[in-house]
Design a protein around this motif. Structure first.
Motif, PDB file in Angstrom:
ATOM      1  N   UNK A 273       2.707 -12.829  -3.504  1.00  0.00           N
ATOM      2  CA  UNK A 273       2.313 -11.620  -3.557  1.00  0.00           C
ATOM      3  C   UNK A 273       0.858 -11.544  -3.521  1.00  0.00           C
ATOM      4  N   UNK A 274       0.272 -12.466  -4.133  1.00  0.00           N
ATOM      5  CA  UNK A 274      -1.425 -12.665  -4.111  1.00  0.00           C
ATOM      6  C   UNK A 274      -1.727 -13.441  -2.882  1.00  0.00           C
ATOM      7  N   UNK A 275      -0.777 -14.197  -2.318  1.00  0.00           N
ATOM      8  CA  UNK A 275      -1.181 -15.013  -1.070  1.00  0.00           C
ATOM      9  C   UNK A 275      -1.358 -14.137   0.072  1.00  0.00           C
ATOM     10  N   UNK A 276      -0.132 -13.152   0.150  1.00  0.00           N
ATOM     11  CA  UNK A 276      -0.185 -12.196   1.315  1.00  0.00           C
ATOM     12  C   UNK A 276      -1.254 -11.409   1.236  1.00  0.00           C
ATOM     13  N   UNK A 277      -1.765 -11.001   0.004  1.00  0.00           N
ATOM     14  CA  UNK A 277      -3.116 -10.198  -0.032  1.00  0.00           C
ATOM     15  C   UNK A 277      -4.282 -10.789   0.932  1.00  0.00           C
ATOM     16  N   UNK A 278      -4.376 -12.094   0.775  1.00  0.00           N
ATOM     17  CA  UNK A 278      -5.176 -12.754   1.439  1.00  0.00           C
ATOM     18  C   UNK A 278      -5.016 -12.947   2.854  1.00  0.00           C
ATOM     19  N   UNK A 279      -3.530 -12.795   3.378  1.00  0.00           N
ATOM     20  CA  UNK A 279      -3.179 -13.081   4.600  1.00  0.00           C
ATOM     21  C   UNK A 279      -3.629 -11.802   5.298  1.00  0.00           C
ATOM     22  N   UNK A 280      -3.237 -10.746   4.709  1.00  0.00           N
ATOM     23  CA  UNK A 280      -3.311  -9.211   5.376  1.00  0.00           C
ATOM     24  C   UNK A 280      -4.646  -8.859   5.390  1.00  0.00           C
ATOM     25  N   UNK A 281      -5.555  -9.224   4.430  1.00  0.00           N
ATOM     26  CA  UNK A 281      -6.797  -8.449   4.016  1.00  0.00           C
ATOM     27  C   UNK A 281      -7.690  -8.532   5.263  1.00  0.00           C
ATOM     28  N   UNK A 282      -7.837  -9.525   5.886  1.00  0.00           N
ATOM     29  CA  UNK A 282      -8.782  -9.596   7.179  1.00  0.00           C
ATOM     30  C   UNK A 282      -8.421  -8.591   8.242  1.00  0.00           C
ATOM     31  N   UNK A 283      -7.064  -8.385   8.444  1.00  0.00           N
ATOM     32  CA  UNK A 283      -6.479  -7.577   9.433  1.00  0.00           C
ATOM     33  C   UNK A 283      -6.850  -6.251   9.108  1.00  0.00           C
ATOM     34  N   UNK A 284      -6.606  -5.781   7.945  1.00  0.00           N
ATOM     35  CA  UNK A 284      -7.029  -4.386   7.389  1.00  0.00           C
ATOM     36  C   UNK A 284      -8.124  -4.021   7.470  1.00  0.00           C
TER      37      UNK A 284
ATOM     38  N   UNK B  95     -13.555 -10.046   4.340  1.00  0.00           N
ATOM     39  CA  UNK B  95     -12.806 -10.054   3.452  1.00  0.00           C
ATOM     40  C   UNK B  95     -13.098 -10.994   2.199  1.00  0.00           C
ATOM     41  N   UNK B  96     -13.495 -12.255   2.551  1.00  0.00           N
ATOM     42  CA  UNK B  96     -14.036 -13.289   1.461  1.00  0.00           C
ATOM     43  C   UNK B  96     -14.872 -12.417   0.374  1.00  0.00           C
ATOM     44  N   UNK B  97     -15.806 -11.598   0.950  1.00  0.00           N
ATOM     45  CA  UNK B  97     -16.811 -10.682   0.074  1.00  0.00           C
ATOM     46  C   UNK B  97     -16.138  -9.740  -0.890  1.00  0.00           C
ATOM     47  N   UNK B  98     -14.904  -9.438  -0.468  1.00  0.00           N
ATOM     48  CA  UNK B  98     -14.464  -8.322  -1.374  1.00  0.00           C
ATOM     49  C   UNK B  98     -13.002  -8.700  -1.741  1.00  0.00           C
ATOM     50  N   UNK B  99     -12.533  -9.746  -1.523  1.00  0.00           N
ATOM     51  CA  UNK B  99     -11.198 -10.528  -1.939  1.00  0.00           C
ATOM     52  C   UNK B  99     -11.177 -10.466  -3.460  1.00  0.00           C
TER      53      UNK B  99
ATOM     54  N   UNK C 231     -21.382  -2.618   4.672  1.00  0.00           N
ATOM     55  CA  UNK C 231     -20.234  -3.156   5.149  1.00  0.00           C
ATOM     56  C   UNK C 231     -19.433  -4.100   4.057  1.00  0.00           C
ATOM     57  N   UNK C 232     -19.898  -4.029   2.956  1.00  0.00           N
ATOM     58  CA  UNK C 232     -19.202  -4.412   1.690  1.00  0.00           C
ATOM     59  C   UNK C 232     -18.554  -3.505   0.915  1.00  0.00           C
ATOM     60  N   UNK C 233     -19.337  -2.430   0.594  1.00  0.00           N
ATOM     61  CA  UNK C 233     -18.615  -1.288  -0.310  1.00  0.00           C
ATOM     62  C   UNK C 233     -17.850  -0.535   0.559  1.00  0.00           C
ATOM     63  N   UNK C 234     -18.033  -0.245   1.710  1.00  0.00           N
ATOM     64  CA  UNK C 234     -17.084   0.624   2.457  1.00  0.00           C
ATOM     65  C   UNK C 234     -15.408   0.370   2.367  1.00  0.00           C
ATOM     66  N   UNK C 235     -15.279  -1.280   2.403  1.00  0.00           N
ATOM     67  CA  UNK C 235     -13.983  -1.629   2.491  1.00  0.00           C
ATOM     68  C   UNK C 235     -13.503  -1.812   1.056  1.00  0.00           C
ATOM     69  N   UNK C 236     -14.298  -1.520  -0.158  1.00  0.00           N
ATOM     70  CA  UNK C 236     -13.901  -1.833  -1.439  1.00  0.00           C
ATOM     71  C   UNK C 236     -12.592  -0.838  -2.061  1.00  0.00           C
ATOM     72  N   UNK C 237     -12.716   0.255  -1.528  1.00  0.00           N
ATOM     73  CA  UNK C 237     -11.825   1.485  -1.837  1.00  0.00           C
ATOM     74  C   UNK C 237     -10.463   0.995  -1.394  1.00  0.00           C
ATOM     75  N   UNK C 238     -10.438   0.724  -0.172  1.00  0.00           N
ATOM     76  CA  UNK C 238      -9.328   0.556   0.534  1.00  0.00           C
ATOM     77  C   UNK C 238      -8.644  -0.600  -0.067  1.00  0.00           C
ATOM     78  N   UNK C 239      -9.468  -1.585  -0.058  1.00  0.00           N
ATOM     79  CA  UNK C 239      -9.005  -2.973  -0.946  1.00  0.00           C
ATOM     80  C   UNK C 239      -8.398  -2.673  -2.306  1.00  0.00           C
ATOM     81  N   UNK C 240      -9.194  -2.195  -3.033  1.00  0.00           N
ATOM     82  CA  UNK C 240      -8.627  -1.965  -4.369  1.00  0.00           C
ATOM     83  C   UNK C 240      -7.456  -1.316  -4.544  1.00  0.00           C
TER      84      UNK C 240
END
Length: 440
Positions: free
Chosen positions: A234-245, A277-281, A373-382
């Motif tokens: 599950x943790x691995x797929x988060x890194x997989x799908x994160x950039x696409x999201x 994604x690396x900045x918010x992963x 560019x960093x803060x806007x994706x944070x809520x979605x990511x979290x």
């Protein structure tokens, strides 16, 4: 080719030295934390009493929750200066240096940085060992002897982290060797495909299904391995799908942009969704961790208030200790990941910043765009990471513990702390942006 030209191209300037130092620091932290986490957990696997299975299951989950993100951080560290390095090496390719020469220089550079960082991390691990030995489980300190890892395990971790950097360097060199001009002109834009979302969905659904039926149908050892394996997946797929999201989110933001900073922020993400994604992963991992911390606190409260509170007191105390250790490790990982990625991204985009300055864009506008560019994706990511973790935890402990007020408060507190770390990193790295403008 004139050797003085090569020396001039490869001579590390002040900014290049900073870029080289960043992955070295990251590798040191990764090595120290990996060795510390494995060393602290190894004692649990020597226990054979009735409660040993529970301790081992919790230790396995904690190891996955920390080691997998740390491995991702190690991979990110190996790519921190990728664009800057690719630009220098693609220049060498254009000047006639052979592909073998480019590969040799880069692999040697990346391997040396990782090896130095890993050795520094080993020294840090030795310094932390007496403190880790003071941590008490089952009413007694673990002791230094229980935390010290065998030499072969230590060597294996150091070699693995160094090899990770070497492999990442070789993979990252494909675009330089094949198309040096494409790298030099930035025409080779990284792409992320929607198939990532499909793979992630399949893995999460499969993990939830297995969590619902597997515990209780097999022995404790097999159950621990399967549960920990699916948490790692599950943790691995988060890194997989994160950039696409993030790419989809940025495209939507680009269409709605009404102000320059919103437009620039969306374009910064779309330029490289993987870098964004690396900045918010780190926050994705902290959010994933927050769900386990929240449910753990709720579980402790339930155990403390039950009829067997006295008998469960030691177990509740040990779970609380494990949660604290895991959260500290998680936030150290987030702080290092966010800090080095923010600094590296700012240094990497300095040519863009200078171009915007020449076009008359104020420093405040560029800084606001960079922050957004960093803060806007944070809520979605979290939120996405928390929902993923909740889906995995639900079959194991039920909805009641997840939705308890103390659990919700713990999740919100952890997420707020993670967001604060990310926002602080954008402020700390602002002088690097100001330097780019000053040198324009």
């Amino acid at each position: 080719m004139n050797r003085s030209v090569i020396a001039m191209l490869l001579r590390p300037a002040r900014e290049q030295s900073a870029v080289l130092a960043l992955p070295g620091i990251a590798f040191a932290v990764v090595t120290a934390l990996v060795l510390t986490v494995i060393g602290g957990a190894q004692e649990f696997w020597t226990w054979t009493d009735a409660d040993a299975g529970l301790y081992q299951a919790l230790a396995a989950i904690a190891l996955v929750l920390l080691v997998v993100p740390l491995a991702n951080l190690g991979g990110a560290a190996a790519r921190l200066s990728a664009r800057r390095r690719d630009e220098r090496l693609s220049t060498l390719r254009l000047l006639g240096v052979s592909p073998a020469g480019v590969v040799g220089v880069t692999v040697l550079e990346s391997t040396l940085i990782a090896a130095i960082g890993a050795l520094a991390g080993f020294v840090g691990y030795l310094a932390l060992t007496p403190l880790i030995g003071l941590i008490a489980f089952r009413g007694e300190p673990l002791g230094v002897s229980a935390v010290i890892l065998p030499p072969l395990v230590i060597a294996g971790v150091v070699v693995s982290i160094t090899a990770l950097a070497t492999v990442s360097a070789i993979i990252g060199l494909r675009s330089v060797v094949i198309s040096p001009l494409g790298v030099r002109t930035r025409s080779d834009v990284p792409r992320v495909h929607w198939i990532r979302a499909v793979i992630a969905g399949v893995v999460i659904v499969a993990a939830v299904a297995v969590m619902q039926v597997f515990p209780g149908t097999a022995g404790i050892a097999i159950t621990i391995i399967v549960v920990a394996g699916f948490f790692a997946a599950a943790l691995a797929v988060l890194n997989l799908v994160g950039p696409w999201v993030l790419k989809v989110h940025a495209r939507a933001g680009l269409r709605r942009a009404e102000r320059p900073q919103r437009l620039l922020a969306a374009r910064l993400v779309l330029e490289s969704p993987k870098a964004a994604w690396r900045q918010v992963s780190g926050i994705a991992m902290a959010s994933f961790m927050a769900v386990f911390a929240g449910t753990g606190v709720a579980l402790i409260d339930t155990m403390s208030a039950g009829p067997d509170a006295a008998a469960n007191l030691m177990l509740a105390t040990d779970i609380r200790t494990g949660l604290i250790i895991t959260l500290i490790g998680s936030f150290l990982m987030v702080a290092v990941s966010v800090g080095v990625n923010q600094a590296s991204s700012t240094l990497d985009q300095r040519e863009l910043h200078r171009s915007l300055h020449y076009l008359g864009v104020p420093l405040e506008t560029v800084d606001a765009a960079r922050t957004r560019a960093v803060m806007a994706p944070l809520l979605l990511t979290a939120i996405g990471s928390a929902l993923c973790a909740a889906a995995l935890v639900l079959p194991l402990i039920g909805i009641a513990l997840i939705t308890q007020p103390v659990s919700i408060m713990m999740i919100v507190a952890v997420l707020a702390a993670g967001v604060g770390i990310v926002w602080s990193s954008t402020r700390v790295t602002r002088p690097l942006l100001a330097r780019s403008f000053a040198e324009a």
